[in-house]
Design a protein around this motif. Structure first.
Motif, mmCIF file in Angstrom:
data_model
loop_
_atom_site.group_PDB
_atom_site.id
_atom_site.type_symbol
_atom_site.label_atom_id
_atom_site.label_comp_id
_atom_site.label_asym_id
_atom_site.label_seq_id
_atom_site.Cartn_x
_atom_site.Cartn_y
_atom_site.Cartn_z
ATOM 1 N N GLY A 157 -9.278 -1.150 4.300
ATOM 2 C CA GLY A 157 -9.106 -2.376 5.052
ATOM 3 C C GLY A 157 -10.106 -2.486 6.186
ATOM 4 N N ALA A 158 -9.731 -3.250 7.223
ATOM 5 C CA ALA A 158 -10.617 -3.442 8.372
ATOM 6 C C ALA A 158 -10.759 -2.136 9.149
ATOM 7 C CB ALA A 158 -10.061 -4.533 9.275
ATOM 8 N N THR A 159 -11.995 -1.852 9.572
ATOM 9 C CA THR A 159 -12.269 -0.639 10.339
ATOM 10 C C THR A 159 -12.988 -1.017 11.629
ATOM 11 O OG1 THR A 159 -14.471 -0.201 9.421
ATOM 12 C CG2 THR A 159 -12.562 0.575 8.148
ATOM 13 N N ASP A 160 -13.247 -0.006 12.470
ATOM 14 C CA ASP A 160 -13.988 -0.250 13.710
ATOM 15 C C ASP A 160 -15.494 -0.186 13.509
ATOM 16 O OD1 ASP A 160 -14.419 2.432 13.326
ATOM 17 O OD2 ASP A 160 -13.447 3.105 15.173
ATOM 18 N N GLY A 161 -15.927 -0.078 12.260
ATOM 19 C CA GLY A 161 -17.342 -0.004 11.960
ATOM 20 C C GLY A 161 -17.852 1.403 11.754
ATOM 21 N N PRO A 220 -4.613 4.101 5.353
ATOM 22 C CA PRO A 220 -5.068 2.910 4.632
ATOM 23 C C PRO A 220 -4.409 1.642 5.168
ATOM 24 C CG PRO A 220 -4.325 4.645 3.116
ATOM 25 C CD PRO A 220 -3.865 5.023 4.488
ATOM 26 N N GLN A 221 -5.201 0.566 5.219
ATOM 27 C CA GLN A 221 -4.691 -0.742 5.640
ATOM 28 C C GLN A 221 -5.279 -1.825 4.736
ATOM 29 O OE1 GLN A 221 -4.278 -1.188 10.133
ATOM 30 N NE2 GLN A 221 -5.915 0.333 10.024
ATOM 31 N N PRO A 222 -4.890 -1.827 3.465
ATOM 32 C CA PRO A 222 -5.497 -2.780 2.525
ATOM 33 C C PRO A 222 -5.314 -4.221 2.992
ATOM 34 C CG PRO A 222 -3.511 -1.766 1.594
ATOM 35 C CD PRO A 222 -3.838 -1.010 2.834
ATOM 36 N N ALA A 223 -6.407 -5.011 2.862
ATOM 37 C CA ALA A 223 -6.416 -6.371 3.399
ATOM 38 C C ALA A 223 -6.356 -7.439 2.320
ATOM 39 C CB ALA A 223 -7.674 -6.575 4.251
ATOM 40 N N SER A 224 -6.050 -7.056 1.087
ATOM 41 C CA SER A 224 -5.942 -8.020 -0.004
ATOM 42 C C SER A 224 -4.939 -7.506 -1.023
ATOM 43 C CB SER A 224 -7.297 -8.238 -0.673
ATOM 44 O OG SER A 224 -7.697 -7.074 -1.383
ATOM 45 N N PRO A 225 -4.362 -8.393 -1.826
ATOM 46 C CA PRO A 225 -3.466 -7.922 -2.892
ATOM 47 C C PRO A 225 -4.157 -6.962 -3.844
ATOM 48 C CG PRO A 225 -3.172 -10.276 -2.542
ATOM 49 C CD PRO A 225 -4.362 -9.870 -1.719
ATOM 50 N N TYR A 226 -5.431 -7.219 -4.174
ATOM 51 C CA TYR A 226 -6.178 -6.289 -5.022
ATOM 52 C C TYR A 226 -6.182 -4.891 -4.418
ATOM 53 C CZ TYR A 226 -10.284 -3.719 -6.623
ATOM 54 O OH TYR A 226 -11.128 -2.739 -7.074
ATOM 55 N N ALA A 227 -6.522 -4.803 -3.135
ATOM 56 C CA ALA A 227 -6.591 -3.500 -2.480
ATOM 57 C C ALA A 227 -5.225 -2.813 -2.460
ATOM 58 C CB ALA A 227 -7.131 -3.660 -1.062
ATOM 59 N N VAL A 228 -4.175 -3.594 -2.329
ATOM 60 C CA VAL A 228 -2.820 -3.027 -2.374
ATOM 61 C C VAL A 228 -2.578 -2.363 -3.723
ATOM 62 C CG1 VAL A 228 -0.362 -3.624 -2.428
ATOM 63 C CG2 VAL A 228 -1.837 -4.560 -0.641
ATOM 64 N N THR A 229 -3.007 -3.020 -4.805
ATOM 65 C CA THR A 229 -2.790 -2.429 -6.134
ATOM 66 C C THR A 229 -3.638 -1.187 -6.341
ATOM 67 O OG1 THR A 229 -4.455 -3.780 -7.312
ATOM 68 C CG2 THR A 229 -2.217 -4.689 -7.119
ATOM 69 N N LYS A 230 -4.848 -1.151 -5.791
ATOM 70 C CA LYS A 230 -5.682 0.040 -5.942
ATOM 71 C C LYS A 230 -5.113 1.214 -5.150
ATOM 72 C CE LYS A 230 -8.759 0.302 -8.165
ATOM 73 N NZ LYS A 230 -8.790 0.601 -9.632
ATOM 74 N N LEU A 231 -4.566 0.937 -3.983
ATOM 75 C CA LEU A 231 -3.923 2.007 -3.223
ATOM 76 C C LEU A 231 -2.690 2.512 -3.958
ATOM 77 C CD1 LEU A 231 -3.759 3.738 -0.668
ATOM 78 C CD2 LEU A 231 -2.453 1.885 0.409
ATOM 79 N N ALA A 232 -1.899 1.591 -4.497
ATOM 80 C CA ALA A 232 -0.720 2.002 -5.262
ATOM 81 C C ALA A 232 -1.125 2.818 -6.482
ATOM 82 C CB ALA A 232 0.079 0.773 -5.688
#
Length: 333
Positions: A142-146, A155-167
Protein backbone atom coordinates in the motif's frame (compact mmCIF):
# COMPACT_ATOMS: atom_id res chain seq x y z
CA UNK A 1 17.92 -9.87 -24.11
CA UNK A 2 18.33 -13.26 -22.46
CA UNK A 3 19.82 -13.39 -19.00
CA UNK A 4 22.20 -16.18 -18.01
CA UNK A 5 20.00 -17.60 -15.28
CA UNK A 6 22.52 -20.26 -14.29
CA UNK A 7 24.82 -17.55 -12.97
CA UNK A 8 22.35 -16.69 -10.25
CA UNK A 9 21.45 -20.12 -8.91
CA UNK A 10 22.93 -23.56 -8.99
CA UNK A 11 20.11 -25.82 -10.11
CA UNK A 12 16.73 -26.16 -11.76
CA UNK A 13 13.74 -28.33 -10.87
CA UNK A 14 13.60 -31.63 -12.75
CA UNK A 15 9.84 -31.38 -13.29
CA UNK A 16 7.69 -28.35 -12.51
CA UNK A 17 4.16 -27.05 -12.83
CA UNK A 18 3.65 -23.44 -13.93
CA UNK A 19 0.13 -22.07 -13.43
CA UNK A 20 -0.72 -19.00 -15.46
CA UNK A 21 1.69 -20.27 -18.12
CA UNK A 22 -0.02 -18.31 -20.90
CA UNK A 23 0.62 -15.03 -19.11
CA UNK A 24 3.45 -12.53 -19.19
CA UNK A 25 5.70 -13.82 -16.39
CA UNK A 26 4.44 -17.39 -16.67
CA UNK A 27 5.36 -17.80 -20.34
CA UNK A 28 8.85 -16.39 -19.79
CA UNK A 29 9.32 -18.62 -16.75
CA UNK A 30 8.17 -21.76 -18.58
CA UNK A 31 10.49 -20.97 -21.49
CA UNK A 32 13.52 -20.48 -19.22
CA UNK A 33 12.80 -23.71 -17.36
CA UNK A 34 12.36 -25.79 -20.50
CA UNK A 35 15.54 -24.38 -22.01
CA UNK A 36 17.36 -25.51 -18.85
CA UNK A 37 16.05 -29.06 -19.21
CA UNK A 38 13.07 -28.94 -16.84
CA UNK A 39 9.92 -30.77 -17.89
CA UNK A 40 7.16 -28.17 -17.51
CA UNK A 41 3.43 -28.71 -17.17
CA UNK A 42 1.92 -25.36 -18.10
CA UNK A 43 -1.62 -24.75 -16.83
CA UNK A 44 -3.81 -21.85 -17.90
CA UNK A 45 -7.50 -21.38 -18.52
CA UNK A 46 -6.58 -19.49 -21.70
CA UNK A 47 -6.20 -21.99 -24.53
CA UNK A 48 -3.58 -21.00 -27.15
CA UNK A 49 -5.75 -22.70 -29.77
CA UNK A 50 -8.46 -20.08 -29.28
CA UNK A 51 -6.84 -17.17 -27.40
CA UNK A 52 -4.56 -14.89 -29.43
CA UNK A 53 -2.60 -13.54 -26.45
CA UNK A 54 -1.98 -17.04 -25.11
CA UNK A 55 -0.85 -18.22 -28.55
CA UNK A 56 1.56 -15.29 -28.90
CA UNK A 57 3.01 -15.70 -25.41
CA UNK A 58 3.52 -19.45 -25.80
CA UNK A 59 4.87 -19.30 -29.37
CA UNK A 60 8.55 -19.58 -28.26
CA UNK A 61 7.70 -22.89 -26.54
CA UNK A 62 6.09 -24.59 -29.54
CA UNK A 63 9.28 -26.05 -30.94
CA UNK A 64 10.84 -27.01 -27.61
CA UNK A 65 10.51 -30.53 -26.18
CA UNK A 66 9.66 -30.78 -22.53
CA UNK A 67 6.66 -28.42 -22.42
CA UNK A 68 3.13 -29.79 -21.98
CA UNK A 69 0.26 -27.30 -22.01
CA UNK A 70 -3.02 -27.99 -20.22
CA UNK A 71 -5.93 -25.62 -20.82
CA UNK A 72 -7.79 -25.80 -17.52
CA UNK A 73 -9.23 -23.54 -14.84
CA UNK A 74 -7.91 -24.23 -11.34
CA UNK A 75 -11.25 -23.26 -9.82
CA UNK A 76 -12.86 -26.46 -11.08
CA UNK A 77 -10.39 -28.82 -12.77
CA UNK A 78 -8.80 -31.95 -11.30
CA UNK A 79 -5.51 -30.64 -9.93
CA UNK A 80 -3.75 -33.67 -8.45
CA UNK A 81 -3.00 -35.33 -11.83
CA UNK A 82 -1.21 -32.16 -12.92
CA UNK A 83 1.15 -32.35 -9.95
CA UNK A 84 2.33 -35.96 -10.30
CA UNK A 85 6.09 -36.22 -9.81
CA UNK A 86 6.60 -32.43 -9.67
CA UNK A 87 9.53 -31.01 -7.72
CA UNK A 88 8.05 -27.51 -7.62
CA UNK A 89 4.87 -25.62 -8.40
CA UNK A 90 5.10 -22.02 -9.62
CA UNK A 91 1.69 -20.49 -8.95
CA UNK A 92 1.31 -17.44 -11.16
CA UNK A 93 -2.32 -17.89 -12.24
CA UNK A 94 -4.39 -14.90 -11.11
CA UNK A 95 -6.52 -12.04 -12.33
CA UNK A 96 -4.23 -8.99 -12.40
CA UNK A 97 -4.93 -5.27 -12.40
CA UNK A 98 -5.76 -2.72 -9.72
CA UNK A 99 -8.46 -0.71 -11.44
CA UNK A 100 -10.91 -3.38 -12.65
CA UNK A 101 -11.00 -4.80 -9.12
CA UNK A 102 -13.09 -1.84 -7.94
CA UNK A 103 -16.48 -3.16 -8.94
CA UNK A 104 -18.55 -6.18 -9.90
CA UNK A 105 -15.53 -8.09 -11.24
CA UNK A 106 -14.21 -8.41 -7.68
CA UNK A 107 -15.92 -11.78 -7.30
CA UNK A 108 -13.76 -13.06 -10.18
CA UNK A 109 -10.66 -11.84 -8.35
CA UNK A 110 -11.74 -13.72 -5.24
CA UNK A 111 -12.43 -16.90 -7.21
CA UNK A 112 -9.18 -16.88 -9.19
CA UNK A 113 -6.78 -15.37 -6.67
CA UNK A 114 -8.04 -16.96 -3.46
CA UNK A 115 -10.42 -19.90 -3.98
CA UNK A 116 -8.40 -21.47 -6.79
CA UNK A 117 -5.25 -21.03 -4.70
CA UNK A 118 -6.88 -22.89 -1.83
CA UNK A 119 -7.67 -25.82 -4.14
CA UNK A 120 -4.13 -25.85 -5.48
CA UNK A 121 -2.60 -25.77 -1.98
CA UNK A 122 -4.80 -28.63 -0.79
CA UNK A 123 -3.69 -30.72 -3.76
CA UNK A 124 -0.01 -29.77 -3.39
CA UNK A 125 0.01 -30.83 0.25
CA UNK A 126 -1.75 -34.12 -0.52
CA UNK A 127 0.74 -34.80 -3.33
CA UNK A 128 3.65 -33.86 -1.04
CA UNK A 129 5.09 -31.26 -3.42
CA UNK A 130 8.39 -30.10 -1.89
CA UNK A 131 8.00 -26.42 -2.72
CA UNK A 132 5.41 -23.98 -4.00
CA UNK A 133 6.32 -20.50 -5.22
CA UNK A 134 3.41 -18.07 -5.31
CA UNK A 135 3.37 -14.77 -7.18
CA UNK A 136 2.47 -11.93 -4.86
CA UNK A 137 2.75 -8.21 -5.49
CA UNK A 138 4.33 -5.04 -4.14
CA UNK A 139 0.77 -3.69 -4.01
CA UNK A 140 0.26 -5.50 -0.69
CA UNK A 141 2.37 -2.79 0.99
CA UNK A 142 0.00 0.00 0.00
CA UNK A 143 0.99 3.63 0.56
CA UNK A 144 4.48 4.11 2.00
CA UNK A 145 6.63 7.04 3.14
CA UNK A 146 8.77 6.66 0.03
CA UNK A 147 11.41 4.52 1.69
CA UNK A 148 12.22 0.87 1.13
CA UNK A 149 9.46 -1.67 1.77
CA UNK A 150 10.72 -4.49 3.97
CA UNK A 151 9.02 -7.89 4.13
CA UNK A 152 8.31 -7.34 7.84
CA UNK A 153 6.38 -4.09 7.19
CA UNK A 154 2.70 -4.15 8.07
CA UNK A 155 0.76 -4.57 4.79
CA UNK A 156 -1.82 -1.90 3.95
CA UNK A 157 -3.30 -2.89 0.59
CA UNK A 158 -4.96 0.07 -1.14
CA UNK A 159 -7.13 -1.77 -3.67
CA UNK A 160 -9.37 -4.84 -3.80
CA UNK A 161 -6.80 -6.49 -6.09
CA UNK A 162 -4.06 -5.96 -3.51
CA UNK A 163 -6.33 -7.37 -0.80
CA UNK A 164 -6.71 -10.59 -2.80
CA UNK A 165 -2.96 -10.87 -3.39
CA UNK A 166 -2.26 -10.46 0.31
CA UNK A 167 -4.91 -13.06 1.12
CA UNK A 168 -3.43 -15.39 -1.50
CA UNK A 169 0.13 -15.25 -0.16
CA UNK A 170 -0.97 -15.51 3.47
CA UNK A 171 -3.19 -18.47 2.64
CA UNK A 172 -0.21 -20.28 1.13
CA UNK A 173 2.00 -19.45 4.09
CA UNK A 174 -0.69 -20.63 6.50
CA UNK A 175 -0.70 -24.03 4.80
CA UNK A 176 3.09 -24.22 5.00
CA UNK A 177 3.02 -23.39 8.72
CA UNK A 178 0.91 -26.42 9.59
CA UNK A 179 2.76 -29.12 11.54
CA UNK A 180 4.26 -31.80 9.30
CA UNK A 181 3.33 -29.92 6.11
CA UNK A 182 5.53 -31.38 3.32
CA UNK A 183 5.34 -28.24 1.18
CA UNK A 184 7.46 -25.18 1.81
CA UNK A 185 6.17 -21.88 0.40
CA UNK A 186 7.91 -18.83 -0.97
CA UNK A 187 5.74 -15.78 -1.73
CA UNK A 188 7.49 -13.44 -4.15
CA UNK A 189 6.39 -9.83 -3.97
CA UNK A 190 7.12 -8.64 -7.51
CA UNK A 191 7.77 -4.94 -8.06
CA UNK A 192 6.45 -3.70 -11.43
CA UNK A 193 7.76 -6.35 -13.78
CA UNK A 194 8.10 -5.14 -17.38
CA UNK A 195 9.50 -6.35 -20.68
CA UNK A 196 8.42 -8.14 -23.87
CA UNK A 197 4.90 -9.63 -23.71
CA UNK A 198 3.95 -7.31 -20.86
CA UNK A 199 0.23 -6.57 -20.50
CA UNK A 200 -0.77 -3.77 -22.84
CA UNK A 201 -2.34 -1.70 -20.05
CA UNK A 202 0.96 -1.38 -18.15
CA UNK A 203 2.76 1.95 -18.27
CA UNK A 204 6.11 1.02 -19.81
CA UNK A 205 4.33 -0.83 -22.62
CA UNK A 206 2.04 2.13 -23.27
CA UNK A 207 4.93 4.63 -23.20
CA UNK A 208 6.97 2.60 -25.66
CA UNK A 209 3.97 2.07 -27.92
CA UNK A 210 3.33 5.82 -27.97
CA UNK A 211 6.97 6.44 -28.80
CA UNK A 212 6.85 4.00 -31.71
CA UNK A 213 3.49 5.02 -33.17
CA UNK A 214 3.14 8.70 -32.29
CA UNK A 215 -0.15 8.00 -30.53
CA UNK A 216 -0.84 10.16 -27.45
CA UNK A 217 0.01 8.67 -24.06
CA UNK A 218 -2.55 8.83 -21.25
CA UNK A 219 -0.80 9.81 -18.00
CA UNK A 220 -2.84 9.42 -14.83
CA UNK A 221 -1.63 12.05 -12.37
CA UNK A 222 1.33 14.40 -12.72
CA UNK A 223 3.93 11.76 -13.57
CA UNK A 224 5.71 11.95 -10.23
CA UNK A 225 4.52 8.51 -9.17
CA UNK A 226 7.61 6.35 -8.71
CA UNK A 227 7.98 2.61 -9.31
CA UNK A 228 10.68 0.03 -8.65
CA UNK A 229 10.83 -1.46 -12.16
CA UNK A 230 12.02 -5.08 -12.54
CA UNK A 231 12.95 -6.48 -15.94
CA UNK A 232 11.32 -9.79 -16.84
CA UNK A 233 14.59 -11.75 -17.09
CA UNK A 234 15.50 -10.63 -13.57
CA UNK A 235 12.08 -11.60 -12.24
CA UNK A 236 12.38 -15.05 -13.82
CA UNK A 237 15.85 -15.56 -12.33
CA UNK A 238 14.53 -14.75 -8.85
CA UNK A 239 11.54 -17.03 -9.34
CA UNK A 240 13.64 -20.03 -10.34
CA UNK A 241 16.07 -19.37 -7.50
CA UNK A 242 13.12 -19.46 -5.08
CA UNK A 243 12.40 -23.03 -6.17
CA UNK A 244 15.86 -24.34 -5.40
CA UNK A 245 17.41 -22.16 -2.67
CA UNK A 246 17.52 -24.47 0.36
CA UNK A 247 16.54 -21.89 2.98
CA UNK A 248 13.93 -20.01 0.96
CA UNK A 249 10.58 -19.56 2.71
CA UNK A 250 8.12 -16.82 3.57
CA UNK A 251 7.81 -13.52 1.71
CA UNK A 252 10.63 -12.13 -0.45
CA UNK A 253 10.73 -8.87 -2.38
CA UNK A 254 11.68 -9.06 -6.06
CA UNK A 255 12.87 -5.56 -6.88
CA UNK A 256 16.14 -3.71 -7.20
CA UNK A 257 15.77 -1.24 -4.37
CA UNK A 258 15.66 1.92 -6.50
CA UNK A 259 12.77 3.60 -8.23
CA UNK A 260 12.01 5.83 -11.18
CA UNK A 261 9.27 8.35 -11.86
CA UNK A 262 6.81 7.91 -14.70
CA UNK A 263 8.14 11.15 -16.19
CA UNK A 264 11.60 9.56 -16.32
CA UNK A 265 10.11 6.52 -18.08
CA UNK A 266 8.64 8.88 -20.68
CA UNK A 267 12.04 10.55 -21.04
CA UNK A 268 13.73 7.19 -21.69
CA UNK A 269 11.08 6.29 -24.28
CA UNK A 270 11.65 9.68 -25.95
CA UNK A 271 15.39 9.08 -26.09
CA UNK A 272 14.96 5.66 -27.66
CA UNK A 273 13.09 7.05 -30.67
CA UNK A 274 14.49 10.58 -30.81
CA UNK A 275 11.18 12.39 -30.50
CA UNK A 276 8.84 13.55 -27.75
CA UNK A 277 5.70 11.65 -26.84
CA UNK A 278 2.46 13.64 -26.80
CA UNK A 279 1.13 13.28 -23.25
CA UNK A 280 -2.52 13.65 -22.24
CA UNK A 281 -2.69 14.14 -18.48
CA UNK A 282 -5.72 12.76 -16.63
CA UNK A 283 -6.79 12.47 -12.99
CA UNK A 284 -5.00 9.94 -10.76
CA UNK A 285 -6.75 6.59 -10.38
CA UNK A 286 -7.94 4.98 -7.17
CA UNK A 287 -5.49 2.46 -5.74
CA UNK A 288 -2.38 3.90 -7.42
CA UNK A 289 0.12 4.47 -4.62
CA UNK A 290 2.67 7.26 -5.00
CA UNK A 291 5.80 5.15 -4.74
CA UNK A 292 7.06 1.59 -4.56
CA UNK A 293 10.60 0.63 -3.62
CA UNK A 294 11.80 -2.79 -2.56
CA UNK A 295 14.29 -3.50 0.16
CA UNK A 296 16.40 -6.08 -1.70
CA UNK A 297 18.31 -7.52 1.24
CA UNK A 298 16.35 -10.72 1.78
CA UNK A 299 16.40 -11.66 -1.92
CA UNK A 300 20.16 -11.17 -1.96
CA UNK A 301 20.69 -13.14 1.23
CA UNK A 302 18.26 -16.03 0.73
CA UNK A 303 18.15 -16.37 -3.06
CA UNK A 304 21.59 -15.06 -3.96
CA UNK A 305 19.75 -12.78 -6.37
CA UNK A 306 20.14 -9.23 -7.54
CA UNK A 307 18.88 -7.61 -10.74
CA UNK A 308 21.18 -7.38 -13.74
CA UNK A 309 19.18 -5.22 -16.18
CA UNK A 310 18.85 -1.44 -15.73
CA UNK A 311 15.68 0.35 -16.84
CA UNK A 312 17.16 1.94 -19.96
CA UNK A 313 18.53 -1.41 -21.21
CA UNK A 314 15.31 -3.21 -20.36
CA UNK A 315 13.14 -0.65 -22.13
CA UNK A 316 15.43 -0.80 -25.17
CA UNK A 317 15.01 -4.59 -25.35
CA UNK A 318 11.25 -4.23 -24.85
CA UNK A 319 11.04 -1.64 -27.64
CA UNK A 320 12.99 -3.84 -30.05
CA UNK A 321 10.45 -6.60 -29.50
CA UNK A 322 7.53 -4.24 -30.07
CA UNK A 323 9.12 -2.85 -33.22
CA UNK A 324 9.44 -6.37 -34.58
CA UNK A 325 5.75 -7.07 -33.90
CA UNK A 326 3.77 -4.23 -35.53
CA UNK A 327 0.49 -6.12 -35.17
CA UNK A 328 0.69 -5.25 -31.46
CA UNK A 329 0.12 -1.60 -32.37
CA UNK A 330 -3.61 -2.12 -32.72
CA UNK A 331 -4.28 -0.92 -29.19
CA UNK A 332 -4.23 2.75 -28.35
CA UNK A 333 -1.69 3.90 -25.78
Amino acid sequence: MTQQLSHQHASFPRRAVVTGASGFIGSHLAHALVQAGTVVIGVDRRDPATDRTAATNLAPLRTLPGYIHVAADLIGCAIEPLLIDADAVFHLAAIPGVHPSWGPQFSDYVASNILATQRLLDAAVRMRIPRLIVASSSSVYGATDGGHSVETDHPQPASPYAVTKLAEEQLCLAHAAQPHCPTSVVALRYFTVYGPRQRTDMFTHRALLSALTGQPLRLYGDGHHRRDFTYIDDAVAATIAAATAPDAHGTINVGGGSNTSLLEVISIANSLVGRDIEVHQENPRHGDVLTTRAHPGRAQEVLGWQPQVDLHSGMHAHMQTLAAEPTRYNRAA
